[in-house]
Design a protein around this motif. Structure first.
Motif, PDB file in Angstrom:
ATOM      1  N   HIS A 101       0.863  -1.152  -0.082  1.00 35.99           N
ATOM      2  CA  HIS A 101      -0.163   0.048  -0.123  1.00 35.99           C
ATOM      3  C   HIS A 101       0.851   1.392  -0.081  1.00 35.99           C
ATOM      4  N   VAL A 102       0.619   2.113  -0.865  1.00 41.83           N
ATOM      5  CA  VAL A 102       1.320   3.497  -1.074  1.00 41.83           C
ATOM      6  C   VAL A 102       0.292   4.540  -1.009  1.00 41.83           C
ATOM      7  N   VAL A 103       0.681   5.326   0.245  1.00 40.98           N
ATOM      8  CA  VAL A 103      -0.357   6.537   0.504  1.00 40.98           C
ATOM      9  C   VAL A 103       0.396   7.712  -0.387  1.00 40.98           C
ATOM     10  N   GLY A 104      -0.692   8.593  -1.248  1.00 38.84           N
ATOM     11  CA  GLY A 104      -0.302   9.513  -2.107  1.00 38.84           C
ATOM     12  C   GLY A 104      -0.710  10.664  -1.512  1.00 38.84           C
ATOM     13  N   LEU A 105      -0.018  11.693  -1.225  1.00 42.90           N
ATOM     14  CA  LEU A 105      -0.500  12.961  -0.556  1.00 42.90           C
ATOM     15  C   LEU A 105      -0.265  14.178  -1.430  1.00 42.90           C
ATOM     16  N   ASP A 106      -1.189  15.146  -1.435  1.00 42.15           N
ATOM     17  CA  ASP A 106      -1.193  16.412  -1.729  1.00 42.15           C
ATOM     18  C   ASP A 106      -0.537  16.315  -3.162  1.00 42.15           C
ATOM     19  N   PHE A 107      -1.217  15.616  -4.181  1.00 45.79           N
ATOM     20  CA  PHE A 107      -1.120  15.539  -5.488  1.00 45.79           C
ATOM     21  C   PHE A 107      -2.168  16.335  -6.115  1.00 45.79           C
ATOM     22  N   ASP A 108      -2.213  16.646  -7.528  1.00 50.45           N
ATOM     23  CA  ASP A 108      -3.226  17.144  -8.265  1.00 50.45           C
ATOM     24  C   ASP A 108      -4.151  16.148  -8.639  1.00 50.45           C
ATOM     25  N   PRO A 109      -5.392  15.973  -8.104  1.00 50.28           N
ATOM     26  CA  PRO A 109      -6.432  14.924  -8.562  1.00 50.28           C
ATOM     27  C   PRO A 109      -6.710  15.025  -9.782  1.00 50.28           C
ATOM     28  N   GLU A 110      -6.837  16.223 -10.398  1.00 47.38           N
ATOM     29  CA  GLU A 110      -7.336  16.313 -11.842  1.00 47.38           C
ATOM     30  C   GLU A 110      -6.177  16.051 -12.867  1.00 47.38           C
ATOM     31  N   HIS A 111      -4.873  15.809 -12.381  1.00 41.59           N
ATOM     32  CA  HIS A 111      -3.806  15.369 -13.472  1.00 41.59           C
ATOM     33  C   HIS A 111      -4.224  14.263 -14.079  1.00 41.59           C
ATOM     34  N   VAL A 146       3.909  10.889  -8.200  1.00 39.16           N
ATOM     35  CA  VAL A 146       4.943  11.804  -8.141  1.00 39.16           C
ATOM     36  C   VAL A 146       4.731  12.846  -9.353  1.00 39.16           C
ATOM     37  N   GLU A 147       4.225  12.260 -10.582  1.00 38.54           N
ATOM     38  CA  GLU A 147       3.895  13.290 -11.657  1.00 38.54           C
ATOM     39  C   GLU A 147       2.845  14.071 -11.606  1.00 38.54           C
ATOM     40  N   SER A 148       1.858  13.804 -10.553  1.00 41.19           N
ATOM     41  CA  SER A 148       0.967  14.810 -10.336  1.00 41.19           C
ATOM     42  C   SER A 148       1.165  15.856  -9.383  1.00 41.19           C
ATOM     43  N   GLY A 149       2.551  15.770  -8.999  1.00 46.01           N
ATOM     44  CA  GLY A 149       2.884  16.778  -7.946  1.00 46.01           C
ATOM     45  C   GLY A 149       2.837  16.221  -6.524  1.00 46.01           C
ATOM     46  N   GLY A 150       2.466  14.878  -6.126  1.00 49.30           N
ATOM     47  CA  GLY A 150       2.284  14.678  -4.817  1.00 49.30           C
ATOM     48  C   GLY A 150       3.561  14.091  -4.321  1.00 49.30           C
ATOM     49  N   VAL A 151       3.437  13.456  -2.965  1.00 48.48           N
ATOM     50  CA  VAL A 151       4.320  12.871  -2.152  1.00 48.48           C
ATOM     51  C   VAL A 151       3.769  11.404  -1.902  1.00 48.48           C
ATOM     52  N   ALA A 152       4.947  10.496  -2.405  1.00 52.79           N
ATOM     53  CA  ALA A 152       4.312   8.825  -2.061  1.00 52.79           C
ATOM     54  C   ALA A 152       4.992   8.549  -1.006  1.00 52.79           C
ATOM     55  N   VAL A 153       4.411   7.885   0.118  1.00 52.29           N
ATOM     56  CA  VAL A 153       4.702   7.402   1.329  1.00 52.29           C
ATOM     57  C   VAL A 153       4.214   5.872   1.317  1.00 52.29           C
ATOM     58  N   LEU A 154       5.259   5.058   1.465  1.00 56.49           N
ATOM     59  CA  LEU A 154       4.929   3.553   1.983  1.00 56.49           C
ATOM     60  C   LEU A 154       4.416   3.225   3.242  1.00 56.49           C
ATOM     61  N   ALA A 155       3.096   2.629   3.131  1.00 58.69           N
ATOM     62  CA  ALA A 155       2.246   2.566   4.228  1.00 58.69           C
ATOM     63  C   ALA A 155       2.746   1.337   5.187  1.00 58.69           C
ATOM     64  N   HIS A 156       2.569   1.318   6.420  1.00 59.33           N
ATOM     65  CA  HIS A 156       2.786   0.326   7.440  1.00 59.33           C
ATOM     66  C   HIS A 156       3.739  -0.820   6.675  1.00 59.33           C
ATOM     67  N   PRO A 157       5.126  -0.592   6.727  1.00 57.73           N
ATOM     68  CA  PRO A 157       6.077  -1.435   5.970  1.00 57.73           C
ATOM     69  C   PRO A 157       6.145  -2.711   7.008  1.00 57.73           C
ATOM     70  N   SER A 158       5.756  -2.619   8.486  1.00 57.47           N
ATOM     71  CA  SER A 158       5.889  -3.825   8.985  1.00 57.47           C
ATOM     72  C   SER A 158       4.836  -4.803   8.852  1.00 57.47           C
TER      73      SER A 158
END
Ligand code: AMP
Ligand code: MN
Ligand code: MN
Ligand code: MN
Length: 277
Positions: A75-85, A181-193
């Motif tokens: 699971h990857v959490v995407g944050l603060d990207f452009d939803p319209e991209h 990333v292309e839509s201007g956001g930050v990708a976070v790897l969720a719950h790695p454990s």
């Protein structure tokens, strides 16, 4: 220290509260910055943004993507990207189609075990085929009297290697991260454990994630033993990844989890939320 929660769910996926109710509850608990990160959908975003504007809570665009890395769901959490991209809609359309397909295949496997009506039952709980998660199927199995609680649904039928487990055909990790990333956001790897990977395999996953453009991994989450959180902090540091934090709140399905409630990030961490502070 501001209260920041960057991982939570609403009725747009498998949570029990509507998006506005999630934001209101977060505000009531003192959360000042949040992202609603429903599984594979942006359906709750507009409502969450509106509630945040009304309540004076900063709401980032958010999503939790289901992706495949070497046959393993991550699971990857995407944050603060452009939803319209224009990279976002096709990605989410593919995920929606896969969710609906998988739900039908799980229901077919349950039918072979003599349990009929799982697709229709889960659909009634989820509201749309593309919203069905295993959480809904587990809840229906409880309501139908097949199992005692959702955990038993996973242990007996839905979990890896169980009779109604279905190999998911999620899009590849690299493409999902690249879209964020292309839509201007930050990708976070969720719950790695939670992926139950050995330290070597986890390092490989983190390297692949970073190569694809990922910048952070979750370090602070509820119910994580202190030693495990410290280990994740060191792992993030060694991998050159920033650290994120979030409750993964779902409401009623996980009543022991509360918005904004998890340990503080260890001092070693570079907090991903500094970008929005
Ligand atoms: P899905 O994305 O449809 O595969 O559903 C994933 C959701 O099911 C997660 O967000 C969890 O809430 C829940 N889940 C996954 N594995 C388990 C498990 N072993 N026990 C209980 N809940 C689980
Ligand atoms: Mn969930
Ligand atoms: Mn998750
Ligand atoms: Mn989640």
């Amino acid at each position: 220290m501001p209260v920041i929660d960057l991982h939570m769910h609403s009725t747009a996926s498998d949570g029990s509260l509507a998006p506005a109710a999630v934001v209101a509850r977060a505000a009531g608990r003192g959360v000042q910055l949040l992202a609603l990160t429903d599984h594979d959908t942006l359906a709750g975003q507009a409502e969450a943004q509106a509630a945040g504007a009304e309540l004076g809570v900063r709401v980032l665009t958010g999503v939790e993507l289901s992706l495949d890395w070497q046959g393993q769901t991550v699971h990857v959490v995407g944050l603060d990207f452009d939803p319209e991209h224009n990279v976002i809609a096709p990605l989410l359309a593919g995920l929606a189609q896969e969710r609906a397909r998988r739900a039908e295949e799980i229901a077919a496997k349950l039918a072979k075990c003599g349990i009929r009506g799982a697709f229709e039952g889960a659909l009634a709980l989820a509201g749309a085929p593309e919203r069905i998660s295993r959480t809904h199927i587990a809840r229906w199995l409880v309501d139908a009297g097949v199992v005692r609680d959702p955990q038993q649904a996973f242990d007996w039928y839905l979990g890896k290697g169980k009779p109604a487990a279905v190999p998911s055909r999620w899009p590849a990790l690299a493409g999902g991260v690249a879209a964020i990333v292309e839509s201007g956001g930050v990708a976070v790897l969720a719950h790695p454990s939670r992926y139950k990977l050995g330290s070597g395999a986890l390092r490989q996953l983190l390297a692949a994630f970073k190569a694809a453009g990922g910048v952070a991994m979750e370090v602070a989450s509820p119910n994580l033993p202190r030693g495990m959180m410290d280990k994740l902090a060191r792992t993030a540091h060694q991998a050159g990844l920033e650290a994120s934090q979030g409750s993964d709140f779902h409401g009623a399905p996980m009543p022991w989890v509360e918005l904004g409630r998890f340990p503080e990030l260890p001092a070693l961490c570079q907090p991903v939320w500094q970008r929005w502070a």
